[in-house]
Motif scaffolding. Structure first.
Motif, PDB file in Angstrom:
ATOM      1  N   ASP A  19     -45.758  54.676 -57.001  1.00 30.60           N
ATOM      2  CA  ASP A  19     -45.647  55.556 -55.835  1.00 30.60           C
ATOM      3  C   ASP A  19     -44.176  55.768 -55.485  1.00 30.60           C
ATOM      4  O   ASP A  19     -43.405  54.811 -55.372  1.00 30.60           O
ATOM      5  N   ARG A  20     -43.794  57.026 -55.318  1.00 22.50           N
ATOM      6  CA  ARG A  20     -42.377  57.348 -55.081  1.00 22.50           C
ATOM      7  C   ARG A  20     -41.865  56.817 -53.751  1.00 22.50           C
ATOM      8  O   ARG A  20     -40.673  56.635 -53.562  1.00 22.50           O
TER       9      ARG A  20
ATOM     10  N   SER B 231     -49.940  52.168 -55.365  1.00 23.06           N
ATOM     11  CA  SER B 231     -49.757  52.182 -56.823  1.00 23.06           C
ATOM     12  C   SER B 231     -50.842  51.358 -57.501  1.00 23.06           C
ATOM     13  O   SER B 231     -51.451  51.789 -58.494  1.00 23.06           O
ATOM     14  N   MET B 232     -51.096  50.171 -56.984  1.00 28.96           N
ATOM     15  CA  MET B 232     -52.085  49.278 -57.587  1.00 28.96           C
ATOM     16  C   MET B 232     -53.498  49.839 -57.450  1.00 28.96           C
ATOM     17  O   MET B 232     -54.310  49.729 -58.374  1.00 28.96           O
ATOM     18  N   ALA B 233     -53.791  50.454 -56.305  1.00 27.52           N
ATOM     19  CA  ALA B 233     -55.122  51.034 -56.103  1.00 27.52           C
ATOM     20  C   ALA B 233     -55.364  52.190 -57.071  1.00 27.52           C
ATOM     21  O   ALA B 233     -56.448  52.323 -57.647  1.00 27.52           O
ATOM     22  N   ARG B 234     -54.350  53.021 -57.261  1.00 25.60           N
ATOM     23  CA  ARG B 234     -54.481  54.151 -58.192  1.00 25.60           C
ATOM     24  C   ARG B 234     -54.655  53.664 -59.632  1.00 25.60           C
ATOM     25  O   ARG B 234     -55.454  54.201 -60.396  1.00 25.60           O
ATOM     26  N   LEU B 235     -53.875  52.649 -59.998  1.00 20.44           N
ATOM     27  CA  LEU B 235     -53.974  52.097 -61.347  1.00 20.44           C
ATOM     28  C   LEU B 235     -55.379  51.553 -61.604  1.00 20.44           C
ATOM     29  O   LEU B 235     -56.014  51.875 -62.617  1.00 20.44           O
ATOM     30  N   ALA B 236     -55.867  50.724 -60.692  1.00 18.81           N
ATOM     31  CA  ALA B 236     -57.191  50.122 -60.857  1.00 18.81           C
ATOM     32  C   ALA B 236     -58.266  51.199 -60.948  1.00 18.81           C
ATOM     33  O   ALA B 236     -59.197  51.107 -61.765  1.00 18.81           O
TER      34      ALA B 236
END
Length: 517
Positions: free
Chosen positions: A464-465, A472-477
């Motif tokens: 996340d910028r 970031s971790m939620a999107r990755l998972a």
């Protein structure tokens, strides 16, 4: 709290079997509370709904249900606020009551039906032959219109065709309404696309469900002919030969039946990651934030761990020199115990990872096949559907044993396992995309993988910028886990493994058993 946890005639293109539903819906029954949900990547709670009020009882059973979309790949936090005139908690020495949470997957009309039809004495339409008949099925809509939902293959040059059996979801056939009209039109196929109308008939799912009987022999009627000819009876008949209902099982059916998801992590300890003592290293342990390895591990592991009852996870490393003799290993236990590489929870895995960084020497090369074969050995010993294995490989670079890894993946594709690869750092990951197999099914020495079991993502795509690491971790998972339920189901279906029956619902001690009417 209890958690008891979906060669055709050319008249348009329609494929109901591949029409996907974005999410499974679950029904959550709660007693005596307001339900809040939490957005992905932030801590903000939003009220989702509340039950009705029932006065003057300590054991309310509310009618109001909450309907939520369930996603395997996301952590969906729920908060239940209990609303009473006196507080339930914080009273020393007093029993403050309990809340019972039940989750049930809504049917969503998960039935499919296999049907077969034949025709008899259909009208002759071709000048030099008989007819080339096919059927077109239409679902009626609430506004009186009709939507095509299936078409059979063409049977050439016959007035007594027997069409192949076909499978169609009930929701596509009648939207789950058993009494809704189903219209069937019979055509004679023409090469130029101007198919000749033979006739039609109407039925319903409820009528069809009677199966092969005198009730399911239908007169094919051409309204124009009927209006012009007084002696016209019909243009032949169509008979239902077979009717078989199949209920589509879902990922949650297996989880409710007790299937365990076993999670193993394998971490890249090759020297290309950089010296862990330097801030430029991908393994650098900053006191202020997690490194990319730790973020990927925590993001995926914290969701998968909820599907494993004992929460003991094997944690492996590869590409390092081990103490005391400096031998290179591509399959070592992060906790230093090769006989028992299990760590308690994701926090235990994180601790073992940090301790390994202090004791091993980063080296090389980058070999995947040993850790894949490690998990495959366990998966090969449990093929009855009671367990499914997920291997998370976190790596920084170009793979060294590509041929062996491809062979390992092809071998593992017939086992109850999936592989997630997260690439960290700035390297090119062309080889990982090949292993992913989304565009071209992976093969080794002429053998193709039985099914797609690999999902690869580069971690840099999820940073996340604004610096929001939770997001970031939620999107990755979300992305790396999204394919797991379908990969899981593809294994179970090809092996003919059905879910075990769900255990009976939890009843609090001292409560009478509830009877459903």
């Amino acid at each position: 709290m209890s958690e008891s946890f979906l060669n055709m005639a050319s008249i348009g293109d329609f494929d109901p079997l591949n029409a996907s539903i974005p999410a499974t819906k679950v029904e959550i029954t709660v007693s005596f509370c307001v339900l809040y949900t939490q957005g992905m990547g932030n801590k903000e709670w939003r009220e989702f709904g509340r039950t009705e009020v029932i006065d003057n009882t300590l054991n309310p059973d509310f009618v109001r249900k909450f309907i939520l979309d369930y996603f395997f790949e996301e952590r969906q936090n729920l908060r239940f606020d209990l609303r009473l005139e006196k507080s339930l908690g914080g009273i020393p020495g007093k029993k403050c009551g309990t809340i019972i949470v039940k989750a049930e997957e809504l049917n969503n009309c998960r039935e499919s039906v296999m049907m077969q039809f034949c025709g008899n004495k259909l009208d002759k339409k071709d000048f030099f032959g008989k007819s080339d008949p096919f059927l077109v099925f239409y679902r009626s809509n609430e506004d009186g219109t009709f939507t095509i939902c299936h078409k059979t293959e063409v049977i050439k040059n016959t007035l007594n065709p027997v069409w192949q059996a076909f499978k169609i979801p009930v929701r596509a056939l009648c939207n789950g309404d058993y009494d809704r009209t189903i219209k069937v039109e019979v055509y004679d196929w023409d090469r130029d696309g101007s198919h000749d109308f033979i006739g039609e008939f109407s039925t319903s799912y409820r009528e069809l469900s009677r199966g092969q009987s005198q009730f399911n022999v239908y007169e094919v009627v051409n309204p124009k002919k009927k209006g012009k000819k007084k002696k016209y009876l019909n243009s032949g008949t169509v008979t239902l030969l077979s009717f078989l209902v199949d209920i589509e099982v879902t990922f949650l059916d297996y989880i409710k039946g007790g299937t365990q998801i076993n999670f193993t992590v394998a971490i890249d300890f090759t020297a290309s990651n950089g010296n862990p003592a330097q801030p430029t290293s991908l393994h650098y342990m900053s006191p202020y934030q997690l490194n990319a390895y730790a973020m990927a591990l925590k993001a995926v592991g914290e969701i998968i761990q909820d599907y494993d009852s004992d929460k003991m996870f094997p944690a492996l490393g590869f590409g390092a020199k081990l103490p005391p003799d400096g031998r290179v290993s591509h399959e070592f236990a992060l906790n230093g115990n090769p006989q028992n590489p299990y760590c308690a929870g994701i926090d235990g895995v994180m601790e073992a990872y940090y301790q390994s960084l202090k004791s091993v020497q980063l080296y090389g090369p980058t070999n995947f096949s040993p850790v894949i074969n490690h998990v495959a050995r366990y998966a090969a010993s449990v093929k009855d559907g009671s367990q499914y294995f997920v291997l998370l490989i976190i790596t920084d670079g170009v793979i060294s044993d590509m041929a062996q890894t491809k062979e390992s993946i092809v071998n593992a594709s017939c086992l109850p396992m999936s592989i997630i690869i997260v690439g960290v750092g700035p390297a090119e990951f062309d080889a990982m995309i090949e292993l992913d197999g989304d565009e071209v099914r992976i093969s080794s020495r002429g053998r193709y993988a039985e099914r797609d079991i690999v999902q690869f993502v580069p971690f840099r795509d999820y940073i996340d910028r604004t610096g929001n690491h939770i997001l970031s971790m939620a999107r990755l998972a979300k992305d790396v886990l999204a394919e797991i339920p379908d990969q899981f189901l593809s294994y179970m279906r090809t092996r003919g493994i059905k879910p075990s029956p769900a255990p009976p619902p939890y009843t609090p001690p001292g409560q009478p058993l509830q009877t459903q009417i």
